[in-house]
Design a protein around this motif. Sequence first.
Motif, PDB file in Angstrom:
ATOM      1  N   PHE A   1     -14.369 -96.186  -9.622  1.00  0.00           N
ATOM      2  CA  PHE A   1     -15.577 -96.438  -8.818  1.00  0.00           C
ATOM      3  C   PHE A   1     -16.252 -95.160  -8.308  1.00  0.00           C
ATOM      4  O   PHE A   1     -17.298 -95.243  -7.693  1.00  0.00           O
ATOM      5  CB  PHE A   1     -15.222 -97.368  -7.640  1.00  0.00           C
ATOM      6  CG  PHE A   1     -14.900 -98.771  -8.086  1.00  0.00           C
ATOM      7  CD1 PHE A   1     -15.864 -99.774  -8.036  1.00  0.00           C
ATOM      8  CD2 PHE A   1     -13.649 -99.098  -8.594  1.00  0.00           C
ATOM      9  CE1 PHE A   1     -15.586-101.066  -8.471  1.00  0.00           C
ATOM     10  CE2 PHE A   1     -13.360-100.389  -9.030  1.00  0.00           C
ATOM     11  CZ  PHE A   1     -14.325-101.372  -8.974  1.00  0.00           C
ATOM     12  N   VAL A   2     -15.615 -94.009  -8.540  1.00  0.00           N
ATOM     13  CA  VAL A   2     -16.215 -92.762  -8.033  1.00  0.00           C
ATOM     14  C   VAL A   2     -16.891 -92.021  -9.187  1.00  0.00           C
ATOM     15  O   VAL A   2     -16.518 -92.216 -10.346  1.00  0.00           O
ATOM     16  CB  VAL A   2     -15.153 -91.842  -7.360  1.00  0.00           C
ATOM     17  CG1 VAL A   2     -14.460 -92.563  -6.223  1.00  0.00           C
ATOM     18  CG2 VAL A   2     -14.143 -91.333  -8.363  1.00  0.00           C
ATOM     19  N   PRO A   3     -17.897 -91.159  -8.889  1.00  0.00           N
ATOM     20  CA  PRO A   3     -18.540 -90.413  -9.968  1.00  0.00           C
ATOM     21  C   PRO A   3     -17.530 -89.502 -10.674  1.00  0.00           C
ATOM     22  O   PRO A   3     -16.597 -88.999 -10.042  1.00  0.00           O
ATOM     23  CB  PRO A   3     -19.596 -89.576  -9.240  1.00  0.00           C
ATOM     24  CG  PRO A   3     -19.793 -90.249  -7.923  1.00  0.00           C
ATOM     25  CD  PRO A   3     -18.488 -90.898  -7.577  1.00  0.00           C
ATOM     26  N   ASN A   4     -17.759 -89.306 -11.992  1.00  0.00           N
ATOM     27  CA  ASN A   4     -16.878 -88.423 -12.775  1.00  0.00           C
ATOM     28  C   ASN A   4     -16.756 -87.060 -12.121  1.00  0.00           C
ATOM     29  O   ASN A   4     -17.740 -86.522 -11.618  1.00  0.00           O
ATOM     30  CB  ASN A   4     -17.461 -88.219 -14.185  1.00  0.00           C
ATOM     31  CG  ASN A   4     -17.220 -89.448 -15.028  1.00  0.00           C
ATOM     32  OD1 ASN A   4     -16.325 -90.239 -14.726  1.00  0.00           O
ATOM     33  ND2 ASN A   4     -18.033 -89.608 -16.058  1.00  0.00           N
ATOM     34  N   GLY A   5     -15.552 -86.533 -12.123  1.00  0.00           N
ATOM     35  CA  GLY A   5     -15.350 -85.174 -11.613  1.00  0.00           C
ATOM     36  C   GLY A   5     -15.135 -85.109 -10.109  1.00  0.00           C
ATOM     37  O   GLY A   5     -15.003 -84.022  -9.559  1.00  0.00           O
ATOM     38  N   THR A   6     -15.129 -86.246  -9.420  1.00  0.00           N
ATOM     39  CA  THR A   6     -14.862 -86.221  -7.972  1.00  0.00           C
ATOM     40  C   THR A   6     -13.439 -86.753  -7.732  1.00  0.00           C
ATOM     41  O   THR A   6     -12.927 -87.524  -8.536  1.00  0.00           O
ATOM     42  CB  THR A   6     -15.880 -87.076  -7.181  1.00  0.00           C
ATOM     43  OG1 THR A   6     -15.849 -88.410  -7.687  1.00  0.00           O
ATOM     44  CG2 THR A   6     -17.280 -86.531  -7.296  1.00  0.00           C
ATOM     45  N   PRO A   7     -12.796 -86.312  -6.629  1.00  0.00           N
ATOM     46  CA  PRO A   7     -11.391 -86.693  -6.424  1.00  0.00           C
ATOM     47  C   PRO A   7     -11.273 -88.088  -5.796  1.00  0.00           C
ATOM     48  O   PRO A   7     -11.513 -88.252  -4.608  1.00  0.00           O
ATOM     49  CB  PRO A   7     -10.886 -85.615  -5.455  1.00  0.00           C
ATOM     50  CG  PRO A   7     -12.114 -85.142  -4.746  1.00  0.00           C
ATOM     51  CD  PRO A   7     -13.300 -85.386  -5.618  1.00  0.00           C
ATOM     52  N   PRO A   8     -10.894 -89.088  -6.597  1.00  0.00           N
ATOM     53  CA  PRO A   8     -10.975 -90.469  -6.137  1.00  0.00           C
ATOM     54  C   PRO A   8      -9.974 -90.867  -5.063  1.00  0.00           C
ATOM     55  O   PRO A   8     -10.242 -91.779  -4.287  1.00  0.00           O
ATOM     56  CB  PRO A   8     -10.708 -91.289  -7.406  1.00  0.00           C
ATOM     57  CG  PRO A   8     -10.128 -90.376  -8.404  1.00  0.00           C
ATOM     58  CD  PRO A   8     -10.429 -88.984  -7.997  1.00  0.00           C
ATOM     59  N   TYR A   9      -8.805 -90.171  -5.033  1.00  0.00           N
ATOM     60  CA  TYR A   9      -7.711 -90.685  -4.206  1.00  0.00           C
ATOM     61  C   TYR A   9      -7.538 -89.915  -2.901  1.00  0.00           C
ATOM     62  O   TYR A   9      -6.591 -90.136  -2.162  1.00  0.00           O
ATOM     63  CB  TYR A   9      -6.408 -90.713  -5.035  1.00  0.00           C
ATOM     64  CG  TYR A   9      -6.620 -91.414  -6.362  1.00  0.00           C
ATOM     65  CD1 TYR A   9      -6.928 -92.776  -6.404  1.00  0.00           C
ATOM     66  CD2 TYR A   9      -6.582 -90.717  -7.574  1.00  0.00           C
ATOM     67  CE1 TYR A   9      -7.184 -93.423  -7.614  1.00  0.00           C
ATOM     68  CE2 TYR A   9      -6.820 -91.357  -8.787  1.00  0.00           C
ATOM     69  CZ  TYR A   9      -7.125 -92.707  -8.794  1.00  0.00           C
ATOM     70  OH  TYR A   9      -7.385 -93.338  -9.992  1.00  0.00           O
ATOM     71  N   VAL A  10      -8.470 -88.988  -2.625  1.00  0.00           N
ATOM     72  CA  VAL A  10      -8.446 -88.241  -1.371  1.00  0.00           C
ATOM     73  C   VAL A  10      -9.067 -89.127  -0.294  1.00  0.00           C
ATOM     74  O   VAL A  10     -10.025 -89.848  -0.567  1.00  0.00           O
ATOM     75  CB  VAL A  10      -9.259 -86.939  -1.557  1.00  0.00           C
ATOM     76  CG1 VAL A  10      -9.468 -86.221  -0.246  1.00  0.00           C
ATOM     77  CG2 VAL A  10      -8.573 -86.040  -2.568  1.00  0.00           C
ATOM     78  N   ASP A  11      -8.526 -89.065   0.928  1.00  0.00           N
ATOM     79  CA  ASP A  11      -9.021 -89.972   1.970  1.00  0.00           C
ATOM     80  C   ASP A  11     -10.303 -89.443   2.599  1.00  0.00           C
ATOM     81  O   ASP A  11     -10.317 -88.957   3.729  1.00  0.00           O
ATOM     82  CB  ASP A  11      -7.941 -90.197   3.038  1.00  0.00           C
ATOM     83  CG  ASP A  11      -8.330 -91.368   3.934  1.00  0.00           C
ATOM     84  OD1 ASP A  11      -9.212 -92.160   3.532  1.00  0.00           O
ATOM     85  OD2 ASP A  11      -7.778 -91.487   5.034  1.00  0.00           O
ATOM     86  N   SER A  12     -11.373 -89.573   1.831  1.00  0.00           N
ATOM     87  CA  SER A  12     -12.658 -89.062   2.315  1.00  0.00           C
ATOM     88  C   SER A  12     -13.791 -89.798   1.595  1.00  0.00           C
ATOM     89  O   SER A  12     -13.610 -90.247   0.456  1.00  0.00           O
ATOM     90  CB  SER A  12     -12.675 -87.550   2.035  1.00  0.00           C
ATOM     91  OG  SER A  12     -13.865 -87.160   1.473  1.00  0.00           O
TER      92      SER A  12
END
Length: 242
Positions: free
Chosen positions: A56-67
């Motif tokens: 669900f997050v844009p490519n290249g972004t860290p999906p599992y960081v709490d932010s």
Amino acid sequence: MNPKSKLNLILHKVQQYWSGNAVNQNKGMVENLQRYGIIQSRKVAEVMETIDRGLFVPNGTPPYVDSPIPIGYNATISAPHMHATCLQLLEENLQPGMHALDVGSGTGYLTACFAMMVGPQGRAIGVEHIPELVSSSTENIQKSAAASLLKDGSLSVHSGDGRQGWPEFAPYDAIHVGAAAKEIPQPLIDQLKPGGRMVIPVGVLFQDLQVVDKNSDGSVSIRTETSVRYVPLTSKEAQLQG
Ligand SMILES: C[S@@+](CC[C@H](N)C(=O)[O-])C[C@H]1O[C@@H](n2cnc3c(N)ncnc32)[C@H](O)[C@@H]1O
């Protein structure tokens, strides 16, 4: 084995490694939220394990960081701890067969979680006012474990001003608003079922996450859960102007 098949096998193994790794990382994110007491129930843990935030997050972004992560159009996907908090607050109103409305559905992540919880006999409706996000969220959901619910129509995402709710499938057992309202929109209160619950951030500079319970006589009880920071629930034009 010829060189082409060998290469295909290696590529397949690399793909398996990465997708397996993504699953582990999503599980790790859920375990952390459990460790810190944000996820308290097995059901919320299960749905967040099943719907991979990485899709669900844009490519290249860290999906599992709490932010929160920017998704374009001056919008963000909310942080995992906020998704978990809202799922916990709404859990009793997301039983199989119930109706859920996700206003400002953005990436579609929470709409997909709601759909998994209410199941094929229920309804999960996302309303988002940026048409491009409606399209990309539909693509995200198609890749996720909620794809079959989108196909059978128990999950749908619509383009529109979420301040008006979505009367077609009202009344709702659960309403989540993913953007901060100056005040609680009356159509959303009207579309809440007696016994239903709405979770909505309210405020401009200082915002509170409010929990609105509709009583059997139609009156509402409102309490504040915590302080939060969300993008505003506004018009499409105001949002795009930033
Ligand atoms: C914090 S973001 C996305 C939240 C979503 N729960 C997620 O995690 O992907 C809030 C969303 O609300 C949408 N939004 C703001 N005002 C809106 C309105 N009046 N009607 C519908 N959507 C709105 C924005 O476009 C944005 O996608």
